[in-house]
Design a protein around this motif. Sequence first.
Motif, PDB file in Angstrom:
ATOM      1  N   VAL A   1      48.676  42.581  46.895  1.00  0.00           N
ATOM      2  CA  VAL A   1      49.031  42.228  48.263  1.00  0.00           C
ATOM      3  C   VAL A   1      50.549  42.206  48.343  1.00  0.00           C
ATOM      4  CG1 VAL A   1      48.804  40.513  50.093  1.00  0.00           C
ATOM      5  CG2 VAL A   1      46.960  40.787  48.423  1.00  0.00           C
ATOM      6  N   LYS A   2      51.107  43.004  49.246  1.00  0.00           N
ATOM      7  CA  LYS A   2      52.560  43.089  49.410  1.00  0.00           C
ATOM      8  C   LYS A   2      52.947  42.515  50.768  1.00  0.00           C
ATOM      9  CE  LYS A   2      56.402  46.353  49.604  1.00  0.00           C
ATOM     10  NZ  LYS A   2      56.764  47.773  49.548  1.00  0.00           N
ATOM     11  N   HIS A   3      53.801  41.497  50.744  1.00  0.00           N
ATOM     12  CA  HIS A   3      54.349  40.920  51.980  1.00  0.00           C
ATOM     13  C   HIS A   3      55.326  41.940  52.543  1.00  0.00           C
ATOM     14  CE1 HIS A   3      56.377  38.292  54.742  1.00  0.00           C
ATOM     15  NE2 HIS A   3      55.755  37.204  54.309  1.00  0.00           N
ATOM     16  N   GLN A   4      55.046  42.468  53.726  1.00  0.00           N
ATOM     17  CA  GLN A   4      55.855  43.567  54.252  1.00  0.00           C
ATOM     18  C   GLN A   4      57.270  43.149  54.638  1.00  0.00           C
ATOM     19  OE1 GLN A   4      53.180  45.213  57.254  1.00  0.00           O
ATOM     20  NE2 GLN A   4      52.830  46.947  55.895  1.00  0.00           N
ATOM     21  N   LYS A   5      57.487  41.880  54.955  1.00  0.00           N
ATOM     22  CA  LYS A   5      58.836  41.447  55.329  1.00  0.00           C
ATOM     23  C   LYS A   5      59.723  41.183  54.113  1.00  0.00           C
ATOM     24  CE  LYS A   5      57.714  39.334  59.772  1.00  0.00           C
ATOM     25  NZ  LYS A   5      57.632  38.064  60.513  1.00  0.00           N
ATOM     26  N   THR A   6      59.135  40.622  53.045  1.00  0.00           N
ATOM     27  CA  THR A   6      59.948  40.242  51.892  1.00  0.00           C
ATOM     28  C   THR A   6      59.841  41.204  50.714  1.00  0.00           C
ATOM     29  OG1 THR A   6      58.200  38.897  50.875  1.00  0.00           O
ATOM     30  CG2 THR A   6      59.658  37.797  52.475  1.00  0.00           C
ATOM     31  N   GLY A   7      58.785  42.017  50.690  1.00  0.00           N
ATOM     32  CA  GLY A   7      58.565  42.922  49.570  1.00  0.00           C
ATOM     33  C   GLY A   7      57.900  42.258  48.373  1.00  0.00           C
ATOM     34  N   LYS A   8      57.664  40.958  48.441  1.00  0.00           N
ATOM     35  CA  LYS A   8      57.033  40.230  47.343  1.00  0.00           C
ATOM     36  C   LYS A   8      55.577  40.664  47.207  1.00  0.00           C
ATOM     37  CE  LYS A   8      56.846  35.665  45.405  1.00  0.00           C
ATOM     38  NZ  LYS A   8      57.312  34.299  45.531  1.00  0.00           N
ATOM     39  N   THR A   9      55.107  40.807  45.955  1.00  0.00           N
ATOM     40  CA  THR A   9      53.723  41.209  45.717  1.00  0.00           C
ATOM     41  C   THR A   9      53.034  40.251  44.763  1.00  0.00           C
ATOM     42  OG1 THR A   9      54.297  42.663  43.871  1.00  0.00           O
ATOM     43  CG2 THR A   9      54.227  43.662  46.069  1.00  0.00           C
ATOM     44  N   ILE A  10      51.718  40.149  44.939  1.00  0.00           N
ATOM     45  CA  ILE A  10      50.871  39.394  44.012  1.00  0.00           C
ATOM     46  C   ILE A  10      49.583  40.178  43.828  1.00  0.00           C
ATOM     47  CG2 ILE A  10      51.786  37.123  44.648  1.00  0.00           C
ATOM     48  CD1 ILE A  10      49.131  36.736  46.246  1.00  0.00           C
ATOM     49  N   ARG A  11      48.850  39.836  42.786  1.00  0.00           N
ATOM     50  CA  ARG A  11      47.520  40.411  42.576  1.00  0.00           C
ATOM     51  C   ARG A  11      46.495  39.304  42.714  1.00  0.00           C
ATOM     52  NH1 ARG A  11      47.794  45.137  38.009  1.00  0.00           N
ATOM     53  NH2 ARG A  11      49.318  46.375  39.135  1.00  0.00           N
ATOM     54  N   VAL A  12      45.432  39.618  43.459  1.00  0.00           N
ATOM     55  CA  VAL A  12      44.361  38.652  43.686  1.00  0.00           C
ATOM     56  C   VAL A  12      43.015  39.311  43.428  1.00  0.00           C
ATOM     57  CG1 VAL A  12      45.655  37.268  45.359  1.00  0.00           C
ATOM     58  CG2 VAL A  12      44.243  39.161  46.167  1.00  0.00           C
ATOM     59  N   LYS A  13      42.048  38.479  43.122  1.00  0.00           N
ATOM     60  CA  LYS A  13      40.686  38.952  42.875  1.00  0.00           C
ATOM     61  C   LYS A  13      39.822  38.611  44.087  1.00  0.00           C
ATOM     62  CE  LYS A  13      37.089  38.695  39.337  1.00  0.00           C
ATOM     63  NZ  LYS A  13      36.725  38.029  38.065  1.00  0.00           N
TER      64      LYS A  13
ATOM     65  N   ILE B   1      44.868  29.193  48.770  1.00  0.00           N
ATOM     66  CA  ILE B   1      46.138  28.482  48.958  1.00  0.00           C
ATOM     67  C   ILE B   1      47.127  28.832  47.843  1.00  0.00           C
ATOM     68  CG2 ILE B   1      47.225  26.203  48.998  1.00  0.00           C
ATOM     69  CD1 ILE B   1      44.748  25.233  50.554  1.00  0.00           C
ATOM     70  N   ALA B   2      46.643  28.907  46.603  1.00  0.00           N
ATOM     71  CA  ALA B   2      47.532  29.247  45.483  1.00  0.00           C
ATOM     72  C   ALA B   2      48.120  30.649  45.659  1.00  0.00           C
ATOM     73  CB  ALA B   2      46.791  29.142  44.158  1.00  0.00           C
ATOM     74  N   ALA B   3      47.311  31.601  46.128  1.00  0.00           N
ATOM     75  CA  ALA B   3      47.806  32.960  46.346  1.00  0.00           C
ATOM     76  C   ALA B   3      48.814  32.992  47.489  1.00  0.00           C
ATOM     77  CB  ALA B   3      46.638  33.902  46.625  1.00  0.00           C
ATOM     78  N   ALA B   4      48.541  32.242  48.550  1.00  0.00           N
ATOM     79  CA  ALA B   4      49.468  32.183  49.681  1.00  0.00           C
ATOM     80  C   ALA B   4      50.806  31.572  49.261  1.00  0.00           C
ATOM     81  CB  ALA B   4      48.854  31.380  50.822  1.00  0.00           C
ATOM     82  N   LYS B   5      50.748  30.547  48.420  1.00  0.00           N
ATOM     83  CA  LYS B   5      51.990  29.956  47.903  1.00  0.00           C
ATOM     84  C   LYS B   5      52.755  30.974  47.063  1.00  0.00           C
ATOM     85  CE  LYS B   5      50.463  25.150  47.767  1.00  0.00           C
ATOM     86  NZ  LYS B   5      50.042  24.026  46.907  1.00  0.00           N
TER      87      LYS B   5
ATOM     88  N   GLU C   1      39.822  26.138  40.433  1.00  0.00           N
ATOM     89  CA  GLU C   1      38.736  27.066  40.143  1.00  0.00           C
ATOM     90  C   GLU C   1      39.096  28.504  40.521  1.00  0.00           C
ATOM     91  OE1 GLU C   1      35.101  25.709  41.936  1.00  0.00           O
ATOM     92  OE2 GLU C   1      35.659  23.639  41.583  1.00  0.00           O
ATOM     93  N   THR C   2      39.903  28.691  41.541  1.00  0.00           N
ATOM     94  CA  THR C   2      40.187  30.033  42.044  1.00  0.00           C
ATOM     95  C   THR C   2      41.664  30.188  42.371  1.00  0.00           C
ATOM     96  OG1 THR C   2      39.656  29.309  44.273  1.00  0.00           O
ATOM     97  CG2 THR C   2      37.885  30.345  43.042  1.00  0.00           C
ATOM     98  N   PRO C   3      42.532  30.235  41.374  1.00  0.00           N
ATOM     99  CA  PRO C   3      43.968  30.237  41.660  1.00  0.00           C
ATOM    100  C   PRO C   3      44.485  31.434  42.444  1.00  0.00           C
ATOM    101  CG  PRO C   3      43.585  30.561  39.326  1.00  0.00           C
ATOM    102  CD  PRO C   3      42.261  30.272  39.955  1.00  0.00           C
ATOM    103  N   LEU C   4      44.154  32.630  42.085  1.00  0.00           N
ATOM    104  CA  LEU C   4      44.669  33.804  42.788  1.00  0.00           C
ATOM    105  C   LEU C   4      43.492  34.659  43.260  1.00  0.00           C
ATOM    106  CD1 LEU C   4      47.771  34.726  40.614  1.00  0.00           C
ATOM    107  CD2 LEU C   4      47.726  33.565  42.819  1.00  0.00           C
ATOM    108  N   THR C   5      42.835  34.170  44.301  1.00  0.00           N
ATOM    109  CA  THR C   5      41.663  34.856  44.827  1.00  0.00           C
ATOM    110  C   THR C   5      41.831  35.093  46.317  1.00  0.00           C
ATOM    111  OG1 THR C   5      40.522  32.774  45.226  1.00  0.00           O
ATOM    112  CG2 THR C   5      40.132  33.859  43.099  1.00  0.00           C
ATOM    113  N   ALA C   6      40.914  35.903  46.851  1.00  0.00           N
ATOM    114  CA  ALA C   6      40.992  36.224  48.266  1.00  0.00           C
ATOM    115  C   ALA C   6      39.619  36.621  48.789  1.00  0.00           C
ATOM    116  CB  ALA C   6      41.980  37.366  48.485  1.00  0.00           C
ATOM    117  N   ALA C   7      39.526  36.634  50.117  1.00  0.00           N
ATOM    118  CA  ALA C   7      38.323  37.107  50.791  1.00  0.00           C
ATOM    119  C   ALA C   7      38.662  38.397  51.533  1.00  0.00           C
ATOM    120  CB  ALA C   7      37.832  36.049  51.772  1.00  0.00           C
TER     121      ALA C   7
END
Length: 110
Positions: free
Chosen positions: A56-68, A86-90, A38-44
Amino acid sequence: MKYLLAILLLVVPMMGMAQTQALQTGYAVYYGGLKDKETPLTAAHPTLPFGTWVEVKHQKTGKTIRVKINDRGPFGNKQRIIDLSIAAAKALGIISEGVAPVEIRVVSGN
């Protein structure tokens, strides 16, 4: 025509800058929330309006994702600035860490 071009050259870059301003740095955690289907890339987030998209940018790895943003939290720890599904964290690669240093930027409103 040249005035229109001059205005566009000045305004368009500023619009892009406003939409990607740094909002916060701190820590991200993940939470169960609703089912991933129901909520693959979401956040609070404690204050951002629901429906806001953030990068959201992981400061150690530089990896980024977009979440709603679709929920409120995290609560109780002021260093934690966002709870990821969980999906966004993965997707960000923080499942094994549990908590990760991040930077979040608003990329669009609701």
